[in-house]
Design an enzyme around this catalytic site. Structure first.
Site, PDB file in Angstrom:
ATOM      1  N   GLY A 296       0.813  -1.211   0.000  1.00  0.00           N
ATOM      2  CA  GLY A 296       0.000   0.000   0.000  1.00  0.00           C
ATOM      3  C   GLY A 296       0.845   1.258   0.000  1.00  0.00           C
ATOM      4  O   GLY A 296       0.604   2.191  -0.788  1.00  0.00           O
TER       5      GLY A 296
ATOM      6  N   ASP B 279      -9.851   2.505  11.359  1.00  0.00           N
ATOM      7  CA  ASP B 279      -9.579   1.115  11.716  1.00  0.00           C
ATOM      8  C   ASP B 279     -10.700   0.264  11.120  1.00  0.00           C
ATOM      9  O   ASP B 279     -11.808   0.203  11.645  1.00  0.00           O
ATOM     10  CB  ASP B 279      -9.536   0.963  13.236  1.00  0.00           C
ATOM     11  CG  ASP B 279      -9.176  -0.458  13.675  1.00  0.00           C
ATOM     12  OD1 ASP B 279      -9.104  -1.346  12.796  1.00  0.00           O
ATOM     13  OD2 ASP B 279      -8.987  -0.669  14.883  1.00  0.00           O
TER      14      ASP B 279
ATOM     15  N   SER C 259      -4.955 -11.775  -4.195  1.00  0.00           N
ATOM     16  CA  SER C 259      -3.767 -12.593  -3.947  1.00  0.00           C
ATOM     17  C   SER C 259      -3.765 -13.764  -4.923  1.00  0.00           C
ATOM     18  O   SER C 259      -4.832 -14.228  -5.354  1.00  0.00           O
ATOM     19  CB  SER C 259      -3.765 -13.132  -2.511  1.00  0.00           C
ATOM     20  OG  SER C 259      -2.757 -14.127  -2.340  1.00  0.00           O
TER      21      SER C 259
ATOM     22  N   TYR D   4      -8.385 -16.682   4.589  1.00  0.00           N
ATOM     23  CA  TYR D   4      -7.658 -15.618   3.882  1.00  0.00           C
ATOM     24  C   TYR D   4      -7.841 -15.766   2.373  1.00  0.00           C
ATOM     25  O   TYR D   4      -8.177 -14.806   1.681  1.00  0.00           O
ATOM     26  CB  TYR D   4      -6.181 -15.671   4.244  1.00  0.00           C
ATOM     27  CG  TYR D   4      -5.319 -14.697   3.476  1.00  0.00           C
ATOM     28  CD1 TYR D   4      -5.266 -13.359   3.847  1.00  0.00           C
ATOM     29  CD2 TYR D   4      -4.574 -15.112   2.376  1.00  0.00           C
ATOM     30  CE1 TYR D   4      -4.481 -12.449   3.131  1.00  0.00           C
ATOM     31  CE2 TYR D   4      -3.790 -14.216   1.662  1.00  0.00           C
ATOM     32  CZ  TYR D   4      -3.753 -12.892   2.047  1.00  0.00           C
ATOM     33  OH  TYR D   4      -2.985 -12.000   1.333  1.00  0.00           O
TER      34      TYR D   4
END
Length: 348
Positions: A99, A144, A224, A237
């Site tokens: 990022g 957050d 991913s 994940y």
């Protein structure tokens, strides 16, 4: 192709049986077999030639696609992203890893940056560094994403007067180390859902209407490479990243006619904090680039491919993995993940 060959072979066998029944001398049988074989050999040769041509054409197209995506943009100079998409980019999870590196690459190309992350001190430091280094405007939003839906109204309010041209949904978390599904806490499961899935969905929902109004914009969802294969001990994940991959591709087709480019970015292993639990993956190597190396290549694919690993070395790894049967990939991954889990627990 295989079915056609089987049919031809069956017909040939049937005719051979009839021929054997009709003759009683070997010379006659040989002559009949030779006459029958010539037609089927020619047919099989045509089938083989067609298969070979298809494979050659496919290889040529894949080679051209790889050059167009990973080589030509690096040689032809940078695209004017401000003109193409807009003045401002929003990057989530932007104080570390991919990022941060991606935000720096955008700033290097003249795009103003809005950083979104949970640590105010880091945000201030990165914002100041990017502004001073690349001479662009920067801003930041403290958020957050594990808190769920309560934080999005404030983000929407903070972005309402900005001309957002690029949104990079990069924020994400992984387990402390590869682990079995039942070993994950409920807090970890909710964090994976809120941070890896909900954040990209809601940030896109906030920013996309403005892009549609201007008829231009780009959204990059950092997925991913594991999203494409069932990977044991990466179960949740990998599933969250599969969501991002599907979401990105479907959204592209939904909004491409309105001038919006949506990209599913699927990196393999990069040396970031996510893989700090493993001593091998956390060190830069030929297979594992740094976040800066990765981002430099990934930004150059923006506008060229809606689904890419973003980096040529990762593309090679991804292509090779496609040749493996699913069971072989899964069992190999399970073995490696067990080894990594054992190492992490020993170190801990």
């Amino acid at each position: 192709m295989a079915l056609e060959a089987i049919v031809i072979a069956c017909v040939f066998f049937f005719r051979l049986v009839i021929t054997m029944a009709a003759v009683d001398r070997f010379s006659l049988l040989y002559r009949e077999i030779s006459r029958s074989c010539s037609f089927y050999i020619e047919a099989l040769a045509i089938v083989g030639a067609w298969y070979t041509v298809r494979k050659c054409v496919s290889l040529a197209l894949d080679t051209y696609s790889a050059l167009r995506l990973h080589v030509i943009p690096r040689l032809s100079g940078n695209t004017d992203l401000v003109k193409k998409y807009g003045k401002w980019a929003v990057v989530t999870g932007s104080t570390d890893g991919i990022g941060k590196a991606y935000a720096e690459e955008l700033a290097k190309r003249g795009v103003n940056i809005i950083l979104v992350s949970r640590n105010k001190e880091k945000l201030e430091a990165v914002s100041r560094s990017i502004s001073e280094t690349y001479k662009v405007e920067t801003d930041f939003i403290v958020a957050d994403f594990s808190k769920g839906r309560e934080l999005y109204p404030a983000i929407k309010e903070a972005l309402k007067d900005r001309e957002i041209g690029i949104l990079v949904n990069n924020v994400g978390i992984f387990y402390d180390y590869t682990d079995y599904f039942t070993n994950l806490s409920e807090d970890m499961l909710w964090d994976l859902i809120h941070i890896n899935i909900a954040s990209a969905t809601m940030m896109t929902h906030i920013v996309l209407p403005g892009m549609v109004k201007k008829k231009k914009g780009a959204i990059v969802n950092v997925s991913s490479a594991v999203c494409c294969h069932p990977t044991p001990m990466y179960t949740v994940y990998g599933a969250t990243k599969s969501y991002l991959d599907y979401f990105s591709r479907a959204l592209y087709y939904e909004y491409a006619s309105k001038g919006i480019f949506v990209q599913s970015l699927m990196p393999s292993v990069t040396t970031t904090k996510l893989v700090a639990f493993n001593s091998v993956m956390s060190k830069r190597s030929f297979l594992f680039p740094t976040a800066e190396e990765y981002a430099s290549h990934a930004v150059s694919t923006l506008g060229l491919s809606i689904r890419t690993t973003g980096y040529w070395r990762h593309a090679i790894q991804f292509t090779l993995s496609q040749f493996l049967p699913e069971w072989m990939w899964a069992w190999s991954a399970l073995y490696l993940c067990r080894v990594m889990r054992k190492q992490a627990l020993t170190a801990k």
